[in-house]
Structure formats: C-alpha cells, structure tokens
Scaffold this motif. Structure first.
Motif, PDB file in Angstrom:
ATOM      1  N   GLN A  63       0.831  -1.202   0.000  1.00  0.00           N
ATOM      2  CA  GLN A  63       0.000   0.000   0.000  1.00  0.00           C
ATOM      3  C   GLN A  63       0.868   1.255   0.000  1.00  0.00           C
ATOM      4  O   GLN A  63       0.565   2.245  -0.676  1.00  0.00           O
ATOM      5  CB  GLN A  63      -0.929  -0.004   1.217  1.00  0.00           C
ATOM      6  CG  GLN A  63      -2.001   1.064   1.194  1.00  0.00           C
ATOM      7  CD  GLN A  63      -2.976   0.898   0.028  1.00  0.00           C
ATOM      8  OE1 GLN A  63      -3.287  -0.214  -0.367  1.00  0.00           O
ATOM      9  NE2 GLN A  63      -3.444   2.008  -0.520  1.00  0.00           N
ATOM     10  N   GLU A  95       0.432  10.103  -3.977  1.00  0.00           N
ATOM     11  CA  GLU A  95      -0.527  10.438  -2.920  1.00  0.00           C
ATOM     12  C   GLU A  95       0.123  10.353  -1.544  1.00  0.00           C
ATOM     13  O   GLU A  95      -0.500  10.694  -0.543  1.00  0.00           O
ATOM     14  CB  GLU A  95      -1.717   9.483  -2.979  1.00  0.00           C
ATOM     15  CG  GLU A  95      -2.546   9.598  -4.239  1.00  0.00           C
ATOM     16  CD  GLU A  95      -3.576   8.498  -4.354  1.00  0.00           C
ATOM     17  OE1 GLU A  95      -4.768   8.831  -4.478  1.00  0.00           O
ATOM     18  OE2 GLU A  95      -3.188   7.305  -4.321  1.00  0.00           O
ATOM     19  N   ILE A  96       1.366   9.903  -1.485  1.00  0.00           N
ATOM     20  CA  ILE A  96       2.057   9.796  -0.210  1.00  0.00           C
ATOM     21  C   ILE A  96       2.179  11.173   0.434  1.00  0.00           C
ATOM     22  O   ILE A  96       2.587  12.138  -0.226  1.00  0.00           O
ATOM     23  CB  ILE A  96       3.453   9.144  -0.378  1.00  0.00           C
ATOM     24  CG1 ILE A  96       4.147   9.001   0.979  1.00  0.00           C
ATOM     25  CG2 ILE A  96       4.314   9.902  -1.379  1.00  0.00           C
ATOM     26  CD1 ILE A  96       5.451   8.203   0.909  1.00  0.00           C
ATOM     27  N   TRP A 126       1.332   7.005  10.197  1.00  0.00           N
ATOM     28  CA  TRP A 126       0.659   7.087   8.899  1.00  0.00           C
ATOM     29  C   TRP A 126      -0.074   5.791   8.613  1.00  0.00           C
ATOM     30  O   TRP A 126       0.509   4.699   8.696  1.00  0.00           O
ATOM     31  CB  TRP A 126       1.707   7.367   7.812  1.00  0.00           C
ATOM     32  CG  TRP A 126       1.172   7.376   6.399  1.00  0.00           C
ATOM     33  CD1 TRP A 126      -0.038   7.828   5.971  1.00  0.00           C
ATOM     34  CD2 TRP A 126       1.846   6.876   5.229  1.00  0.00           C
ATOM     35  NE1 TRP A 126      -0.169   7.671   4.608  1.00  0.00           N
ATOM     36  CE2 TRP A 126       0.977   7.100   4.124  1.00  0.00           C
ATOM     37  CE3 TRP A 126       3.096   6.303   5.010  1.00  0.00           C
ATOM     38  CZ2 TRP A 126       1.319   6.730   2.828  1.00  0.00           C
ATOM     39  CZ3 TRP A 126       3.449   5.939   3.712  1.00  0.00           C
ATOM     40  CH2 TRP A 126       2.569   6.154   2.645  1.00  0.00           C
ATOM     41  N   PRO A 139       0.038  15.929  -0.254  1.00  0.00           N
ATOM     42  CA  PRO A 139       0.786  14.903  -0.993  1.00  0.00           C
ATOM     43  C   PRO A 139       2.131  15.447  -1.490  1.00  0.00           C
ATOM     44  O   PRO A 139       2.299  16.649  -1.684  1.00  0.00           O
ATOM     45  CB  PRO A 139      -0.125  14.569  -2.163  1.00  0.00           C
ATOM     46  CG  PRO A 139      -1.455  15.145  -1.832  1.00  0.00           C
ATOM     47  CD  PRO A 139      -1.196  16.314  -0.941  1.00  0.00           C
ATOM     48  N   ARG A 196       1.066   4.316  -2.906  1.00  0.00           N
ATOM     49  CA  ARG A 196       0.979   5.750  -2.612  1.00  0.00           C
ATOM     50  C   ARG A 196       2.187   6.505  -3.168  1.00  0.00           C
ATOM     51  O   ARG A 196       2.066   7.654  -3.609  1.00  0.00           O
ATOM     52  CB  ARG A 196       0.888   5.971  -1.102  1.00  0.00           C
ATOM     53  CG  ARG A 196      -0.339   5.380  -0.435  1.00  0.00           C
ATOM     54  CD  ARG A 196      -1.628   6.015  -0.887  1.00  0.00           C
ATOM     55  NE  ARG A 196      -2.773   5.518  -0.123  1.00  0.00           N
ATOM     56  CZ  ARG A 196      -4.040   5.784  -0.412  1.00  0.00           C
ATOM     57  NH1 ARG A 196      -4.348   6.540  -1.462  1.00  0.00           N
ATOM     58  NH2 ARG A 196      -5.007   5.282   0.340  1.00  0.00           N
ATOM     59  N   PRO A 218      -1.410   4.077   5.601  1.00  0.00           N
ATOM     60  CA  PRO A 218      -1.357   4.182   4.137  1.00  0.00           C
ATOM     61  C   PRO A 218      -2.623   3.679   3.452  1.00  0.00           C
ATOM     62  O   PRO A 218      -2.853   4.003   2.285  1.00  0.00           O
ATOM     63  CB  PRO A 218      -0.141   3.332   3.768  1.00  0.00           C
ATOM     64  CG  PRO A 218      -0.015   2.351   4.877  1.00  0.00           C
ATOM     65  CD  PRO A 218      -0.474   3.062   6.117  1.00  0.00           C
ATOM     66  N   TYR A 219      -3.446   2.914   4.165  1.00  0.00           N
ATOM     67  CA  TYR A 219      -4.700   2.449   3.563  1.00  0.00           C
ATOM     68  C   TYR A 219      -5.676   3.619   3.412  1.00  0.00           C
ATOM     69  O   TYR A 219      -6.209   3.871   2.325  1.00  0.00           O
ATOM     70  CB  TYR A 219      -5.328   1.350   4.422  1.00  0.00           C
ATOM     71  CG  TYR A 219      -4.540   0.070   4.432  1.00  0.00           C
ATOM     72  CD1 TYR A 219      -4.577  -0.805   3.347  1.00  0.00           C
ATOM     73  CD2 TYR A 219      -3.757  -0.283   5.542  1.00  0.00           C
ATOM     74  CE1 TYR A 219      -3.859  -1.993   3.358  1.00  0.00           C
ATOM     75  CE2 TYR A 219      -3.041  -1.470   5.558  1.00  0.00           C
ATOM     76  CZ  TYR A 219      -3.088  -2.314   4.461  1.00  0.00           C
ATOM     77  OH  TYR A 219      -2.368  -3.485   4.472  1.00  0.00           O
ATOM     78  N   ASN A 233      -4.719   6.668   4.038  1.00  0.00           N
ATOM     79  CA  ASN A 233      -3.855   7.805   3.728  1.00  0.00           C
ATOM     80  C   ASN A 233      -4.097   8.967   4.696  1.00  0.00           C
ATOM     81  O   ASN A 233      -4.245  10.123   4.294  1.00  0.00           O
ATOM     82  CB  ASN A 233      -4.043   8.272   2.284  1.00  0.00           C
ATOM     83  CG  ASN A 233      -2.797   8.960   1.739  1.00  0.00           C
ATOM     84  OD1 ASN A 233      -1.695   8.754   2.254  1.00  0.00           O
ATOM     85  ND2 ASN A 233      -2.955   9.771   0.719  1.00  0.00           N
TER      86      ASN A 233
END
Length: 686
Positions: free
Chosen positions: A270, A279-280, A292, A310, A274, A294-295, A297
């Motif tokens: 995941q 999108e990270i 964080w 992001p 990102r 990440p699922y 976000n």
C-alpha cells in the motif's frame, strides 16, 4: 547496483546516466562540419599518394570521420587537409606506439577524474559525514565534463579519430570473431570520439544525476510508524526502509513469517502504491515524527489527525529532469539521436527494439503461468501483485530473518569488519589464498547512506569501492545480501581492470555483464554464511527463482523503455502528465503480461522502481543480467569457479554476443532459461 561513472569510456556513455535543465535554444545551434566532399576526396587522395602501403579502408574511414567532427572553429579546409597529412600514422609499429601512449594517458586522465568524483561524493554517499547542502553542490560537479571538449580544441581528439576511427555495432558484430585482441582495442579507442557534445550539456547532465541520487538516497519510510485502521503497528518503532529497495526486500523477507507476514507485505504494498501515485503525504517521507495509515492515507501526531499534503509529483519531476538534459544532447548524435538509441544500440550494444522483443517473448511464455500456479500452490493462497518478488524458491526463504540478522550483525558490526573478511569469502568460493588476497586488497568497503552500490577503479592502482548500508547495530541480513551482490561487481571490476590485456578493453560489454556476476555472488550468500542447502530439489528451485526474477524485472524494463518513448512523443509534458502516463503504461504492461498469471488487472506496481529516477534506462541491465547469469552458471557447473570467472571476465569489452560465445560457446538468449524452467517444473512434479 553498479554505479555508472559520470565519465566513461565513450562519448555514448557520457549520456548514459545524467540530466537536468529543460532544453534551450542551444539544441538548435549545433555547429555543423565545414568540410565538404571535395576536400575529403582531395585529402584522401593526398594521403594515399603519401602512404601508398597504408590500409586504404582505414585511411578513408579516418578522414571521413574527422571531417564529420571538424567545424569552422577548428580551421579552414586547408587547415583540415594539412592536419590529416601531418598526423596520419601509416606505419604499423608507429601506430602501435601511438596507441600505447594514448592508452596510458587516457587511463591517467579518466583514472584521476574517477578518484576526484568518488572523493567529492563521499559526503553524499556515506553515512559517516554530517550532511549539508554544500555537499550536494560539490557532488553535482562533473569534474570530467570538459576533457573531451578540450581534446577537440587541442586536436588530440582529431588525431585519435583519424588513426583509430570508430566502427558501427553492425560492423563490430561482423568482425567480432575475426579481429585480434589488438584490433579490438583499436576499435574501442575509436569509440571515444564519436560525437562532439558541449561540456555545458554534460555538466548539466551530471548535476541532475547527482540531484536524483540525493533525492533517492533520502527517500526513507519509517515503517515502524505505519498503522492500519485499528491503529495496529507491524514493525519495530525504529525500523526505517529505503524506497524501493528495502521496501521490496522487506516483502521478500516476510514470506517466511507465518504469523503476520502477509499483513506486513500488504501494508508495504500500500505504501508503494501511494509512492507511485504521489498520494504519499510529503511529511512522512524520511520522517519519524508522524504515524501514517497508508490504507486510508491519514497522518497522525500524538493520536490526533493532522493535515498532510501529498508529495508534489517530485518523483516524476526527477524523470523529466533526466529526459530534458539528455534530449538536449540528441542533436549532437546524427545516428543515435535519442537517449534511448544511445543507451541501447550505443552503450548496451543491443538495440531497444531487439531488447523489447527478447523481453516480451519471455513474458509471453507459457512457463510464466505454470510457475505462477506453482507459487500459488506453495503459498496456499491466490497471488498478490507484490508476489512479483516471491522469494520462496531460495534456501533462506524458510529461515527466520531475525536469526540471520543476528548472525550478520555479529560478523559485520561495521565496514572494516566486512572489508577484513573479503579474502575469506573469496576462499570459500574456491580462490587460493594469494589470488583471494590480490582481489580483496583491491576492494574497499564504505558505509552507504543509501542502499549501496559498487564503484570501480578506472586506473591501475585504484581500488573498487563496495558501498553498503550498515546500521548502528551492525549489518542486517538485507544489507549483507546487497553487499554480496556489490562484492560480485567489485570482483568483476578488479579482474576487468587489472587482468585485461589492453586498457582500452577494460570492463565488460555493458553493465548487464557485471550484474550477472553480482547475481552469481548474491545467490551464494547463504553458502558464504556457512549455511548450505543439500535439498535434492535445490537445482530445480534455483532455476525457478532465476526465472521468476527475470519475469519480474523484464516487465519493469519494458515499462522503463515505453515511458521514455512516451516522453519523446510528449516532450512538453509536465510531471503530473508523466505520472498519469507512467501509471497507465504500467497497467497496460501488467494487463498484457501479468494479469493472465495473477488473475487481476490494472496494477501499477512495476512503476515503483527507483532506478527510473536516478538511473534512467538502467533496468534492462538486470534483465539481461539474469539471462547472462543463467548461461554463466551452466558454464560454471563442474568446473573451477575461480578459474572460470577469471577466464571469462579477462575478456574485457567485446560485443555482447561475442563475449558470450567466448565465455560459454553460445550467443545471449532467453531460451535456455525458459527451457530450464520447463525442465525444473517437470522435475518438481515427479
């Protein structure tokens, strides 16, 4: 990964790994030759009359090549003709003398440039230095950018071009089995001056290459701060992984983890998605100040949700910087007028068209589906996209990596400990004490800030450098595994510098060949830890492991090529457009070559590789390296490992196919590995 030097043996290689600023009007003002056909014909006639016993074909080739490089700034037609008459060397003995002097001097020049570059980059590459932005500025300085430009101005380049003209790839292939070693060396000297690229463009390229290295070296993910929707953490709080190398290796390591290995693999996957989509959240990159998920976000600090923007497509801006710098160089190469051509037909001496065909034929093979079914059966579940890195065919795959970590940390608490043990590792591979000492004495180990790399010497007397990541607690297994890979590069770099008969032939045909030996060393990492696999299935599993690795990296390599094709078709694209295009192309390649095996479509995982940013069009070297590795392993069977490795890598820089023929008796091909996978599947089924 073998580090590509900013100066290399040919003008083609100058554009192999650089980049930065957008194209300017300079690309429209390429200075053309001022020598016409009448002058060329008159010069050739004069030289033939003056040297009636000269090799006519070489004489004509040399004059025409100098004429292509000569500009008004170098002198008039009369000056050109006089230069050729004064500097042409027709006598065989004198030509050899001149060649030896040129070889000596180029070794001195490139060797010291190599050392300066290596030393300037120490604060950037090594974790023993306190970082400051000034280090990056010095690291971006290409000390070698002007030397070829200078050689045109002082006319040394023209003397070389006249007497040692270049040959095309097609001509080299045709003459490969007929040329003597000296003729090969003369031809390789001819590769030095094939195009006249302004030093400023090379300097810009070097600057961007260094900036990309810095960007990647600091792209760490604090996985100890990853959480899921239930605020569950999966990794030790202090665990930090570099993207993409360490993230990938963590996925590999968790195939042996039956407790929560799959959950760890999924959360890292995941994170990778990102990163690819950008999108990270920017604030979680190289930072442990936040948690964080990440699922979803979502970013937290002290249990509270915090705003997180992001990353602003910086990943794709790095690729654009590489593209623009190399595209600015295109007009200076009449034939290889794109970076793609220079990297493949030029540096690799395998065209990108042929490369794609070899790889896509492999990716379409029925064996991919059969091996995928076997992996699915071994895992006891459906395949996931991250199973491109399935590691279960290796002997270590069933071992507790924490125990391996404990062993490697005990053996190698720091870089000096690994350096001191290199000779012992070579003796485990079969080298006698004297040869092991010679090789290990020419290799230095440095603690890397990033994932690590191998950087060879460029002059006799210089050491190859093995740079690998070593944590405060010592070298963990992942670092050790990478270090053994880099060690293989260093052994090749030492043999092909010190033991090749002509300096102009030092090295290997292209980077894939050093990757092959690095892979061969890496596959023996457990043996070097005195952990042996006596399983009767060992040989079959090794073949399938290599096959699956090739399947993974060939798709990534095709993506790398197709993204560059898209860039050339869309030269004015911005980073967001490149991001979208890269993800679209990655899905297309996945759907064509991976969806039939994995049973799912539209995955972007192939786009996670950091090489696409800091080593553009490098990834094919790994794919070819897998094919070469297999053919070399077949050659090594039943023979002395050190004797064969020494014999093979003393060949130096021939064309790829000729090198393979002399090494193994066969040309470079994907068919032997496909056939081996088929046989391995049958053996395991019985």
């Amino acid at each position: 990964m073998k580090k590509l030097l900013l100066f290399v043996c040919t003008a083609l290689f100058f554009t192999a790994c650089q980049p930065n600023e957008t194209p300017t009007t300079k690309t429209a003002s390429v200075e053309k030759s001022n020598i016409d056909k009448t002058t060329v014909d008159a010069t050739i006639s004069a030289l033939k009359a003056k040297f009636p016993k000269a090799d006519e074909s070489l004489l004509i080739r040399g004059v025409k090549h100098v004429a292509n490089l000569w500009t008004e700034a170098d002198g008039s037609s009369e000056v050109f003709k006089a230069f050729c008459e004064e500097n042409y060397v027709s006598d065989k003995d004198e030509r050899e003398l001149v060649f030896n002097k040129i070889s000596r001097n180029i070794e001195i020049i490139t060797g010291y440039f190599n050392k300066i570059t290596l030393d300037l980059l120490e604060p950037v590459h090594l974790n023993t230095f306190e970082q400051h932005p000034i280090d990056n500025q010095f690291g971006a300085y290409s000390v070698d950018a002007h030397w070829q430009d200078d050689f045109y101005k002082n006319k040394i380049a023209f003397t070389i071009a006249l007497n040692f003209p270049p040959f095309s790839l097609e001509e080299k292939e045709a003459m490969a089995g007929k040329w003597s070693r000296q003729e090969w060396a003369y031809a390789r000297l001819g590769d030095y001056f094939t195009a006249r690229v302004p030093a400023e463009l090379l300097q810009n390229a070097g600057k961007a290459a260094a900036e990309s290295d810095v960007y990647i070296a600091d792209y760490n993910i604090y996985v100890g701060h990853l959480t899921d929707a239930n605020n569950k953490r999966f990794f030790p709080e202090d665990k930090v992984l570099l993207s993409h190398w360490n993230l990938r290796d963590e996925i590999k390591a968790n195939y042996a983890n039956s407790v929560d290995g799959l959950e760890k693999q999924k959360i890292i996957y995941q994170v990778m998605q990102r990163i690819i989509s950008q999108e990270i959240p920017e604030k979680v990159i190289n930072s442990g100040e936040y948690e964080w998920d990440p699922y979803a976000n979502v970013v937290y600090q002290n249990g509270n949700t915090v705003e997180a923007t992001p990353e602003p497509n910086e990943r794709y801006q790095q690729i654009l910087n590489n593209f623009h710098a190399n595209k600015a160089i295109d007009p200076y190469y009449p034939d290889q007028n794109t970076f793609i051509k220079r990297q493949y037909a030029g540096a690799k001496e395998i065209s990108h068209e042929n490369t794609e065909k070899i790889f896509t034929d492999f990716l379409r093979s029925e064996e991919t589906k059969k091996v995928g079914e076997l992996i699915k059966k071994r895992l006891g579940r459906d395949l996931q996209p991250f199973d491109i890195w399935y590691d279960g065919f290796k002997a270590r795959s069933g071992m507790d990596e924490s125990k391996l970590d404990a062993k490697t940390r005990r053996l190698y608490p720091n870089a000096p400990a690994l350096e001191a043990d290199l000779g012992n590792l070579l003796m485990k591979l079969g080298y006698n004490k004297d040869r092991a000492k010679f090789l290990s004495d020419h290799i230095a180990v440095d603690p890397a800030r990033g994932s690590g790399h191998a950087w060879g010497g460029a002059k006799k007397g210089q050491k190859a450098h093995l740079r690998t990541r070593i944590g405060a607690k010592g070298m963990d297994y992942k670092g050790y595994n990478i270090a053994v890979h880099e060690f293989g590069h260093n052994v090749e770099q030492t043999i092909s510098l010190y033991d090749v008969d002509y300096f102009m032939l030092n090295g290997v045909p292209n980077t894939a060949f050093t990757e092959a030996l690095a892979f061969i060393f890496q596959k023996r990492d457990m043996m070097l830890l005195d952990i042996n696999d006596d399983s009767p299935e060992k040989d079959a599993l090794k073949k399938l492991d290599l096959f699956w690795s090739a399947y993974e990296i060939m798709g990534v390599s095709v993506l790398d090529i197709r993204v560059w094709k898209w860039l050339y078709a869309n030269p004015d694209a911005n980073a967001a457009q490149l991001r979208d295009a890269t993800m679209r192309i990655a899905k297309e390649i996945w759907n064509e070559f991976y969806a039939p095996v994995y049973g799912m479509k539209d995955q972007t995982i192939l786009a996670v590789y950091s090489h696409m940013l800091n080593s553009p069009l490098y990834l094919s070297n790994y794919a070819f390296g897998n094919l070469i590795e297999f053919q070399l392993e077949q050659q090594l069977k039943g023979k002395s490992f050190p004797n064969e490795v020494d014999r093979i890598f003393k060949q130096g820089r021939l064309t790829p196919n000729q090198w393979m023929i002399e090494a193994t008796g066969n040309k470079l091909s994907s068919q032997p590995l496909i056939q081996a996978a088929s046989e391995a599947l049958k053996k395991l089924a019985n």
